[in-house]
Structures are given as structure tokens and as C-alpha cells.
Design a protein around this motif. Sequence first.
Motif, PDB file in Angstrom:
ATOM      1  N   ARG A 171      34.506 -53.066 -10.956  1.00  0.00           N
ATOM      2  CA  ARG A 171      33.381 -52.802 -11.301  1.00  0.00           C
ATOM      3  C   ARG A 171      33.020 -51.927 -12.752  1.00  0.00           C
ATOM      4  NH1 ARG A 171      31.246 -49.967  -5.640  1.00  0.00           N
ATOM      5  NH2 ARG A 171      31.787 -51.477  -4.296  1.00  0.00           N
ATOM      6  N   ILE A 172      34.154 -51.600 -13.267  1.00  0.00           N
ATOM      7  CA  ILE A 172      33.980 -50.928 -14.584  1.00  0.00           C
ATOM      8  C   ILE A 172      33.339 -51.437 -15.729  1.00  0.00           C
ATOM      9  CG2 ILE A 172      35.528 -49.655 -16.220  1.00  0.00           C
ATOM     10  CD1 ILE A 172      37.511 -48.883 -13.963  1.00  0.00           C
ATOM     11  N   THR A 173      33.948 -52.598 -15.867  1.00  0.00           N
ATOM     12  CA  THR A 173      33.665 -53.432 -17.059  1.00  0.00           C
ATOM     13  C   THR A 173      31.939 -53.641 -17.295  1.00  0.00           C
ATOM     14  OG1 THR A 173      35.806 -54.605 -17.002  1.00  0.00           O
ATOM     15  CG2 THR A 173      33.762 -55.686 -18.477  1.00  0.00           C
ATOM     16  N   ASP A 174      31.389 -54.138 -16.108  1.00  0.00           N
ATOM     17  CA  ASP A 174      30.142 -54.310 -16.084  1.00  0.00           C
ATOM     18  C   ASP A 174      29.257 -52.989 -16.218  1.00  0.00           C
ATOM     19  OD1 ASP A 174      30.278 -56.897 -15.583  1.00  0.00           O
ATOM     20  OD2 ASP A 174      29.766 -57.000 -13.611  1.00  0.00           O
ATOM     21  N   ALA A 175      29.673 -51.889 -15.554  1.00  0.00           N
ATOM     22  CA  ALA A 175      29.204 -50.732 -15.803  1.00  0.00           C
ATOM     23  C   ALA A 175      29.130 -50.023 -17.243  1.00  0.00           C
ATOM     24  CB  ALA A 175      29.850 -49.525 -14.769  1.00  0.00           C
ATOM     25  N   VAL A 176      30.246 -50.234 -17.840  1.00  0.00           N
ATOM     26  CA  VAL A 176      30.467 -49.744 -19.267  1.00  0.00           C
ATOM     27  C   VAL A 176      29.457 -50.617 -20.155  1.00  0.00           C
ATOM     28  CG1 VAL A 176      32.069 -49.878 -21.177  1.00  0.00           C
ATOM     29  CG2 VAL A 176      32.742 -49.086 -19.006  1.00  0.00           C
ATOM     30  N   THR A 224      23.085 -28.710 -10.664  1.00  0.00           N
ATOM     31  CA  THR A 224      23.738 -29.431 -11.695  1.00  0.00           C
ATOM     32  C   THR A 224      24.303 -30.783 -11.316  1.00  0.00           C
ATOM     33  OG1 THR A 224      24.225 -27.320 -12.781  1.00  0.00           O
ATOM     34  CG2 THR A 224      25.595 -29.199 -13.580  1.00  0.00           C
ATOM     35  N   ALA A 225      24.156 -31.862 -12.058  1.00  0.00           N
ATOM     36  CA  ALA A 225      24.634 -32.929 -11.699  1.00  0.00           C
ATOM     37  C   ALA A 225      26.280 -32.993 -12.003  1.00  0.00           C
ATOM     38  CB  ALA A 225      23.969 -34.245 -12.476  1.00  0.00           C
ATOM     39  N   THR A 226      26.915 -34.023 -11.150  1.00  0.00           N
ATOM     40  CA  THR A 226      28.364 -34.015 -11.161  1.00  0.00           C
ATOM     41  C   THR A 226      28.711 -35.507 -11.369  1.00  0.00           C
ATOM     42  OG1 THR A 226      28.810 -34.490  -8.824  1.00  0.00           O
ATOM     43  CG2 THR A 226      28.849 -32.190  -9.774  1.00  0.00           C
ATOM     44  N   PRO A 227      29.553 -36.088 -12.048  1.00  0.00           N
ATOM     45  CA  PRO A 227      29.886 -37.435 -12.056  1.00  0.00           C
ATOM     46  C   PRO A 227      29.899 -38.170 -11.208  1.00  0.00           C
ATOM     47  CG  PRO A 227      31.814 -36.278 -13.407  1.00  0.00           C
ATOM     48  CD  PRO A 227      30.749 -35.252 -12.566  1.00  0.00           C
ATOM     49  N   GLU A 228      29.803 -37.759  -9.760  1.00  0.00           N
ATOM     50  CA  GLU A 228      29.770 -38.708  -8.493  1.00  0.00           C
ATOM     51  C   GLU A 228      28.352 -38.611  -8.266  1.00  0.00           C
ATOM     52  OE1 GLU A 228      33.060 -37.248  -9.736  1.00  0.00           O
ATOM     53  OE2 GLU A 228      32.222 -35.730  -8.578  1.00  0.00           O
ATOM     54  N   ASP A 229      27.520 -37.786  -8.613  1.00  0.00           N
ATOM     55  CA  ASP A 229      25.941 -37.749  -8.335  1.00  0.00           C
ATOM     56  C   ASP A 229      25.231 -38.855  -8.486  1.00  0.00           C
ATOM     57  OD1 ASP A 229      25.960 -34.150  -8.745  1.00  0.00           O
ATOM     58  OD2 ASP A 229      26.365 -35.251  -6.942  1.00  0.00           O
ATOM     59  N   SER A 230      25.614 -39.439  -9.720  1.00  0.00           N
ATOM     60  CA  SER A 230      24.512 -40.464 -10.172  1.00  0.00           C
ATOM     61  C   SER A 230      25.365 -41.630 -10.742  1.00  0.00           C
ATOM     62  CB  SER A 230      23.449 -40.224 -10.891  1.00  0.00           C
ATOM     63  OG  SER A 230      23.986 -39.554 -12.156  1.00  0.00           O
ATOM     64  N   ASP A 231      24.677 -42.769 -11.120  1.00  0.00           N
ATOM     65  CA  ASP A 231      25.430 -43.774 -11.887  1.00  0.00           C
ATOM     66  C   ASP A 231      25.644 -43.308 -13.337  1.00  0.00           C
ATOM     67  OD1 ASP A 231      25.406 -45.496  -9.748  1.00  0.00           O
ATOM     68  OD2 ASP A 231      23.492 -46.512 -10.188  1.00  0.00           O
ATOM     69  N   LEU A 232      24.953 -42.539 -13.880  1.00  0.00           N
ATOM     70  CA  LEU A 232      25.168 -42.037 -15.215  1.00  0.00           C
ATOM     71  C   LEU A 232      24.729 -40.440 -15.272  1.00  0.00           C
ATOM     72  CD1 LEU A 232      26.318 -43.585 -17.805  1.00  0.00           C
ATOM     73  CD2 LEU A 232      24.125 -43.745 -18.256  1.00  0.00           C
ATOM     74  N   PRO A 275      30.392 -42.912 -13.030  1.00  0.00           N
ATOM     75  CA  PRO A 275      30.833 -42.028 -11.618  1.00  0.00           C
ATOM     76  C   PRO A 275      32.538 -42.257 -11.731  1.00  0.00           C
ATOM     77  CG  PRO A 275      29.227 -43.384 -11.074  1.00  0.00           C
ATOM     78  CD  PRO A 275      29.427 -43.765 -12.534  1.00  0.00           C
ATOM     79  N   ALA A 276      33.293 -41.215 -11.290  1.00  0.00           N
ATOM     80  CA  ALA A 276      34.723 -41.241 -11.247  1.00  0.00           C
ATOM     81  C   ALA A 276      35.247 -42.172 -10.247  1.00  0.00           C
ATOM     82  CB  ALA A 276      35.315 -39.444 -11.081  1.00  0.00           C
ATOM     83  N   ILE A 277      34.339 -42.344  -9.208  1.00  0.00           N
ATOM     84  CA  ILE A 277      34.873 -43.042  -7.972  1.00  0.00           C
ATOM     85  C   ILE A 277      35.296 -44.587  -8.370  1.00  0.00           C
ATOM     86  CG2 ILE A 277      32.629 -43.716  -7.203  1.00  0.00           C
ATOM     87  CD1 ILE A 277      35.422 -42.446  -5.048  1.00  0.00           C
ATOM     88  N   LEU A 278      34.559 -44.834  -9.582  1.00  0.00           N
ATOM     89  CA  LEU A 278      34.896 -46.135  -9.924  1.00  0.00           C
ATOM     90  C   LEU A 278      36.342 -46.457 -10.380  1.00  0.00           C
ATOM     91  CD1 LEU A 278      32.231 -47.190 -12.565  1.00  0.00           C
ATOM     92  CD2 LEU A 278      32.252 -47.855 -10.502  1.00  0.00           C
ATOM     93  N   HIS A 279      37.029 -45.347 -10.402  1.00  0.00           N
ATOM     94  CA  HIS A 279      38.661 -45.420 -10.193  1.00  0.00           C
ATOM     95  C   HIS A 279      39.262 -46.421  -9.104  1.00  0.00           C
ATOM     96  CE1 HIS A 279      40.850 -43.358 -13.286  1.00  0.00           C
ATOM     97  NE2 HIS A 279      40.001 -42.432 -13.439  1.00  0.00           N
ATOM     98  N   ASN A 280      38.323 -46.032  -7.955  1.00  0.00           N
ATOM     99  CA  ASN A 280      38.894 -46.907  -6.769  1.00  0.00           C
ATOM    100  C   ASN A 280      38.028 -48.555  -6.514  1.00  0.00           C
ATOM    101  OD1 ASN A 280      39.839 -44.577  -6.079  1.00  0.00           O
ATOM    102  ND2 ASN A 280      38.540 -44.056  -4.392  1.00  0.00           N
TER     103      ASN A 280
END
Length: 214
Positions: A62-67, A2-10, A53-58
Motif C-alpha cells: 500500500r505504500i507506493t499508492d499512498a505516497v 495531538t495527532a500521531t502517525p497512526e491516527d489518520s492517513d496523513l 501511517p507507520a502501520i504501512l510497514h505491515n
Amino acid sequence: MTATPEDSDLTDHGLDLRGAGRVLAIACGALAREILDLKQANGWDHLDLRCLPAILHNHPERITDAVRKAVADNRDRYDEVFVVYADCGTGGLLQAACADMGVQMMEGPHCYAFFEGNAEFTDRGEVTAFYLTDFLVRQFDAFVWRPLGLDRHPDLLQMYFGNYDRLVYQAQTDDPALTALAQSHADRMGLRFERRFTGYGELQRDLAHFAVQA
């Protein structure tokens, strides 16, 4: 697996897009469990969740472009799209992007504020508290300890946290094991421990608002 939020970009949760009134939540992976719990509890079968990915917290830069990319890739398949992020360190860029794209997003500076309630959080004015949510309690080593290099250089602890006087655990669930784990993180950091049961806070209110729009 099962994929987790850290496994892939989406990460996709629920991809049955048939029928009218489909709503998509594009969210921080750190909120995935809470959103899925609320989706199930409220019977929001028309609501799909895609997590960045939750790691974008760090890496808030990068968050705005990813959204932006996530919205562009998906909006044609949904009646409504909304963004389950607060500002999250983007300096207003995420809000401006959402306004430009015509999608709504959560209010607040970060998830710690909307779990507690933005007004109450602001009124507290706590500048010497370090916050953890259920997710961050579980993922403390992956999102705090190792990224800061404290596993290799524990002498940096004072430099990073010398100005903090307590660790505040904002509990979304009443889980004694998580409380004990949060206490151990506070002990490791040399901070006084405080637990506040916030539940889902304004996340629940705003999700309910977004989910019934379509």
C-alpha cells in the motif's frame, strides 16, 4: 488531542506555507520523531513534514499508492517535495513511482539500513538478526507482537523467529529506559540482545541535502 502517525492517513507537522523555498518531506510515520528532532536542531523552519501511517510497514503493497497520493495532493504548494522512505518492501515500485513523479527519495532497502549506513549494513550481511529502532522498541506490541498474533498464540513464536539468533537494537538516542525495554523484547523472543548506537545515520545526511535544495 495531538495527532500521531497512526491516527489518520496523513499527519501534518508545521503548515505555514507562506514565503519562498518551502520544502515538504513525505515520510513514514515511524520516522516522525527523528525528523522533527533534526528539523529543530538544524533550524529548518522552511521544512514541513507530512507522515503516512507507520502501520504501512505491515502492508508494503500500500505504500507506493499512498505516497503517490500524498505527492499529488501537496506538490503544487511547495518548491520541493521529497520522500523519506527507503524501498521498504515495495520491490522497487516506490523508486519507480518517485522517478515517474520527479521527486527524490531516500536510498536503501529499509530504514534499518540507512540508520546503520547502507554500505555498512550490506557488508554485514546479517540474515539472522531481527532489528528494532527507537520507534519499534516503543511500539513493539502494536507493530510486531499483536499483528503476528503472538499475544493470542505464543506457540507461533518459534515459527516466526526460529531462524533468528539475535535482536539488534539500533539506537537513535542514548536512552537507558529504551535499552532496557529493547532487552525485554529480546528476552520475550528468546533472542540474544545487541545494542548498536547508530544515531540518525544517513537520515541526517540526506535530510540536510534535501532541506537546502529550495
